[in-house]
Each structure stands twice: as C-alpha cells, then as structure tokens.
Write a protein that holds these residues in place. Sequence first.
Motif, PDB file in Angstrom:
ATOM      1  N   UNK A  35     -40.546  30.903  22.454  1.00  5.32           N
ATOM      2  CA  UNK A  35     -40.410  30.544  23.685  1.00  5.32           C
ATOM      3  C   UNK A  35     -41.164  29.694  24.444  1.00  5.32           C
ATOM      4  N   UNK A  36     -40.593  29.173  25.459  1.00  7.64           N
ATOM      5  CA  UNK A  36     -41.291  28.170  26.192  1.00  7.64           C
ATOM      6  C   UNK A  36     -42.049  28.996  27.270  1.00  7.64           C
ATOM      7  N   UNK A  37     -43.204  29.519  27.201  1.00  5.76           N
ATOM      8  CA  UNK A  37     -43.777  30.280  28.159  1.00  5.76           C
ATOM      9  C   UNK A  37     -45.055  29.523  28.643  1.00  5.76           C
ATOM     10  N   UNK A  38     -45.418  29.901  29.942  1.00  4.74           N
ATOM     11  CA  UNK A  38     -46.798  29.120  30.551  1.00  4.74           C
ATOM     12  C   UNK A  38     -48.004  29.624  29.622  1.00  4.74           C
ATOM     13  N   UNK A  87     -37.794  25.627  29.291  1.00  4.20           N
ATOM     14  CA  UNK A  87     -37.928  26.633  29.986  1.00  4.20           C
ATOM     15  C   UNK A  87     -37.147  26.810  31.106  1.00  4.20           C
ATOM     16  N   UNK A  88     -36.801  25.681  31.841  1.00  2.00           N
ATOM     17  CA  UNK A  88     -35.631  25.716  32.746  1.00  2.00           C
ATOM     18  C   UNK A  88     -34.475  26.315  32.559  1.00  2.00           C
ATOM     19  N   UNK A  89     -34.036  25.824  31.119  1.00  2.00           N
ATOM     20  CA  UNK A  89     -32.659  26.399  30.758  1.00  2.00           C
ATOM     21  C   UNK A  89     -32.715  27.807  30.399  1.00  2.00           C
ATOM     22  N   UNK A  90     -33.879  28.261  29.710  1.00  2.00           N
ATOM     23  CA  UNK A  90     -34.035  29.662  29.464  1.00  2.00           C
ATOM     24  C   UNK A  90     -34.159  30.562  30.770  1.00  2.00           C
ATOM     25  N   UNK A  91     -34.792  30.135  31.872  1.00  2.00           N
ATOM     26  CA  UNK A  91     -34.839  30.785  32.903  1.00  2.00           C
ATOM     27  C   UNK A  91     -33.517  30.817  33.662  1.00  2.00           C
ATOM     28  N   UNK A  92     -32.736  29.748  33.758  1.00  2.14           N
ATOM     29  CA  UNK A  92     -31.309  29.797  34.291  1.00  2.14           C
ATOM     30  C   UNK A  92     -30.398  30.796  33.653  1.00  2.14           C
ATOM     31  N   UNK A  93     -30.603  30.931  32.489  1.00  4.17           N
ATOM     32  CA  UNK A  93     -29.969  31.843  31.535  1.00  4.17           C
ATOM     33  C   UNK A  93     -30.301  33.381  31.936  1.00  4.17           C
ATOM     34  N   UNK A  94     -31.765  33.484  32.148  1.00  6.53           N
ATOM     35  CA  UNK A  94     -32.613  34.898  32.154  1.00  6.53           C
ATOM     36  C   UNK A  94     -32.041  35.437  33.561  1.00  6.53           C
ATOM     37  N   UNK A  95     -32.006  34.382  34.507  1.00  3.53           N
ATOM     38  CA  UNK A  95     -31.628  34.721  36.104  1.00  3.53           C
ATOM     39  C   UNK A  95     -30.532  34.458  36.447  1.00  3.53           C
ATOM     40  N   UNK A  96     -29.424  34.369  35.471  1.00  2.00           N
ATOM     41  CA  UNK A  96     -27.974  33.924  35.685  1.00  2.00           C
ATOM     42  C   UNK A  96     -27.488  35.259  36.943  1.00  2.00           C
ATOM     43  N   UNK A  97     -26.760  34.497  37.920  1.00  2.00           N
ATOM     44  CA  UNK A  97     -26.375  35.233  39.014  1.00  2.00           C
ATOM     45  C   UNK A  97     -27.455  35.899  40.031  1.00  2.00           C
TER      46      UNK A  97
END
Length: 91
Positions: free
Chosen positions: A7-10, A29-39
């Motif tokens: 994972x791309x974590x800080x 990480x931005x793509x992962x966050x978009x998926x994780x927080x979808x909606x």
Amino acid sequence: MTARPRPHLPMRPAWLCRNCAAPWPCGPAQLDLIVEFYGHSIALAFYLASSMQEAVDDMFALGGRPDPAVLHTRFLGWLSLARRSAGQGDS
C-alpha cells in the motif's frame, strides 16, 4: 502464491510514501483513497485536511517552515479534479 501489492501509506514525519517515496498522497495513494472513500467525498476531504494539519505539525516539529499553499495543493488540491472526473462518467 501471488505477492500482494504494497500500500501507498504515509511515512511520518517526512510524509513520503512508504512504497514509492513520493510526497504523500502520491498518485497511487490518491487512487486508493478515491476507491476507499467512494461515495463519501466529505469524509475524504476531512481525512486529508486532518492529514495535512498533522504534516504541518510534523514539519514545524522538525524545524521546517511549511508552505500552506503547497501543502493545500498536495493534500486537497486534487480532490476537485477527482470529483470532476467521476462526475463526467455519470452523464
């Protein structure tokens, strides 16, 4: 056995990606966050704003002088582009 992608974590307090060493949130990480927080775009914005504040605190603790405009662009500036891209597919 297939290896799981890392994972791309800080990595704190430098706020670099643990995987690719780019400033976090890096592109993956931005793509992962978009998926994780979808909606839940408001929750994502709050999470990133909180992360940005933690980065500011860490930079001051290290003796740095963070540039608020640069950090805003890095942590929050990409959100409007992500929302616009997601909204274009809805029509």
